[in-house]
Design an enzyme around this catalytic site. Structure first.
Site, mmCIF file in Angstrom:
data_model
loop_
_atom_site.group_PDB
_atom_site.id
_atom_site.type_symbol
_atom_site.label_atom_id
_atom_site.label_comp_id
_atom_site.label_asym_id
_atom_site.label_seq_id
_atom_site.Cartn_x
_atom_site.Cartn_y
_atom_site.Cartn_z
ATOM 1 C CG ASP A 18 -18.504 -53.156 -19.975
ATOM 2 O OD1 ASP A 18 -18.647 -53.463 -18.782
ATOM 3 O OD2 ASP A 18 -19.110 -52.197 -20.518
ATOM 4 C CG HIS A 19 -22.103 -55.510 -19.445
ATOM 5 N ND1 HIS A 19 -22.915 -55.739 -18.361
ATOM 6 C CD2 HIS A 19 -21.820 -54.187 -19.428
ATOM 7 C CE1 HIS A 19 -23.104 -54.597 -17.703
ATOM 8 N NE2 HIS A 19 -22.444 -53.637 -18.325
ATOM 9 C CG HIS A 61 -21.615 -52.084 -14.581
ATOM 10 N ND1 HIS A 61 -21.275 -52.442 -15.855
ATOM 11 C CD2 HIS A 61 -20.852 -52.836 -13.745
ATOM 12 C CE1 HIS A 61 -20.347 -53.385 -15.801
ATOM 13 N NE2 HIS A 61 -20.074 -53.643 -14.544
ATOM 14 N N GLY A 62 -23.213 -48.189 -15.159
ATOM 15 C CA GLY A 62 -24.256 -47.190 -15.414
ATOM 16 C C GLY A 62 -24.055 -45.915 -14.611
ATOM 17 C CB SER A 91 -22.705 -41.733 -17.746
ATOM 18 O OG SER A 91 -21.700 -42.294 -18.556
ATOM 19 C CG ASN A 123 -18.114 -49.959 -15.542
ATOM 20 O OD1 ASN A 123 -17.089 -49.960 -14.874
ATOM 21 N ND2 ASN A 123 -18.672 -51.052 -16.017
ATOM 22 C CG ASP A 131 -20.315 -46.634 -23.473
ATOM 23 O OD1 ASP A 131 -19.881 -45.770 -24.244
ATOM 24 O OD2 ASP A 131 -20.776 -47.707 -23.875
HETATM 25 P P1 13P Z 1 -23.261 -45.538 -18.699
HETATM 26 O O1 13P Z 1 -24.340 -45.841 -19.672
HETATM 27 O O2 13P Z 1 -23.802 -44.863 -17.472
HETATM 28 O O3 13P Z 1 -22.127 -44.780 -19.269
HETATM 29 O O4 13P Z 1 -22.680 -46.944 -18.160
HETATM 30 C C1 13P Z 1 -21.644 -47.595 -18.827
HETATM 31 C C2 13P Z 1 -21.413 -48.968 -18.306
HETATM 32 O O5 13P Z 1 -21.878 -49.380 -17.260
HETATM 33 C C3 13P Z 1 -20.549 -49.845 -19.105
HETATM 34 O O6 13P Z 1 -20.455 -51.122 -18.555
HETATM 35 O O1 G3H Z 2 -22.771 -51.206 -20.415
HETATM 36 C C1 G3H Z 2 -22.726 -51.328 -21.642
HETATM 37 C C2 G3H Z 2 -21.988 -50.408 -22.499
HETATM 38 O O2 G3H Z 2 -22.532 -49.141 -22.515
HETATM 39 C C3 G3H Z 2 -21.689 -51.000 -23.852
HETATM 40 O O3 G3H Z 2 -22.654 -50.775 -24.817
HETATM 41 O O4 G3H Z 2 -22.683 -52.870 -26.282
HETATM 42 O O5 G3H Z 2 -23.484 -50.667 -27.179
HETATM 43 O O6 G3H Z 2 -21.055 -51.059 -26.749
HETATM 44 P P1 G3H Z 2 -22.468 -51.366 -26.352
HETATM 45 ZN ZN ZN Z 3 -22.284 -51.723 -17.580
#
Ligand code: 13P
Ligand code: G3H
Ligand code: ZN
Length: 314
Positions: free
Chosen positions: A87-88, A216-217, A219, A259, A261
């Site tokens: 991821d990223h 992404h983002g 949640s 996504n 997290d």
């Molecule tokens: P959230 O912070 O909305 O859970 O997004 C997670 C994400 O985009 C991980 O790549």
């Molecule tokens: O989009 C990013 C994720 O929420 C990952 O975050 O680098 O703190 O694991 P992290």
């Molecule tokens: Zn993300």
């Protein structure tokens, strides 16, 4: 290590089916044994395909050897339809390293670079990934919020639909993350009725027919988790996520990876706070970590059922 030796698959077939049957595959982030087990348990309970997402900082936290050993220990089968995704990924080297240790999918996030530089880096990573039969995601547009432990993106910009065909054709990527108003972290919207930019999503979907798009983002930030956290000593205010109805709507418009997290982070925190408060004499981490794992499994199951639409899609 080749990902097929770990029972993993890349996202090609996963996304083809998601596009054909109008659902999204969840990409849940994991960073330890409990998060990994929670996500895999939910996948088995719901018979859903799943993407196990690992950020660069999570990879560093677990250590590559431990991470791969945990995946091997999970006895995954290709019939489970599970991908392991970086991821990223912030650089060519980060993506190449992930591919070499056993990831089946990578994201190169060059979205903050100028357009032509984003194309060039994404193209290089795509070429390398495809030599290893690994799928690749790249991003156009910038999301606001916390992206990893070190970067907090204060600027954001929506994806410009007129860029997407050139970007996809020039890079050869397999899926595209777009910015339509979602953002990382637990503080996504100022008002409850704030709408995502479905006009941008629709425009992109018309320009890239049948092409997998990623949010992404995304949640949902269940308010009951915030209430529990605050009830048991936490202090989180103004947290707001993406409305379920809007996420469901996006799954019908070529968004085939969503996504998540923050929801699992909140779930674990709520369960641990409650467990320790209710049993202050406990000092056995297995007790509160079990509670966290159980809560995270339930969140994954609920979101697979109520948002992604991916239940029984294996
Ligand atoms: P959230 O912070 O909305 O859970 O997004 C997670 C994400 O985009 C991980 O790549
Ligand atoms: O989009 C990013 C994720 O929420 C990952 O975050 O680098 O703190 O694991 P992290
Ligand atoms: Zn993300």
């Amino acid at each position: 290590m080749k990902y097929t030796e770990l029972g993993l698959i890349n996202t090609t077939e996963i996304f083809r089916d998601a596009i054909a049957r109008n659902y999204a595959v969840p990409a849940f982030n994991f960073y330890n044994m409990e998060t990994l087990q929670a996500i895999l348990d939910a996948a088995h309970i719901t018979h859903s395909p799943i993407i196990l997402a690992v950020s660069e900082s999570a990879l560093k936290y677990m250590g590559a050897d431990t991470l791969i050993a945990m995946i091997r220990g999970a006895n995954i089968s290709p019939n489970d339809k599970i991908a392991l995704h970086l991821d990223h990924g912030g650089s060519f080297d980060a993506c190449a390293h992930a591919i070499e240790i056993g990831f089946s999918s990578v994201m190169i996030d060059a979205s903050k670079l100028p357009f032509d530089d984003n194309i060039e880096l994404s193209r290089r990573v795509a070429e390398f990934a495809h030599q290893h039969n690994v799928s690749i995601e790249a991003e156009l547009g910038i999301l606001a919020g916390i992206e990893d432990e070190n970067t907090q993106s204060k600027i954001s910009s929506y994806t410009n639909p007129s860029d997407v065909e050139k970007f996809v054709n020039a890079t050869g990527i397999d899926s595209l993350a777009i910015a339509i108003g979602t953002s990382h972290g637990a503080h996504k919207r100022k008002k409850d009725d704030e709408e995502l930019r479905f006009d941008i999503l629709a425009d992109v979907a018309v320009r890239l027919p049948g092409f997998p798009l990623v949010l992404h983002g995304a949640s949902n930030i269940p308010q009951k988790l915030i209430t529990t956290i605050n009830e048991f000593g936490g202090k989180i205010s103004g947290a707001r996520g993406i409305d379920e109805n809007q996420l469901r709507r996006a799954t019908k418009m070529n968004v085939c990876k969503i996504n998540v997290d923050s929801d699992l982070r909140l779930g674990a925190t709520a369960a641990i706070r409650k467990s320790l408060f209710e049993k202050p004499e406990n000092f056995n981490p297995r007790e509160y970590l079990s509670a966290a794992r159980q809560t995270m499994t339930q969140i994954c199951v609920d979101e697979i059922r109520n948002i992604m639409g991916s239940e029984n899609m294996i």
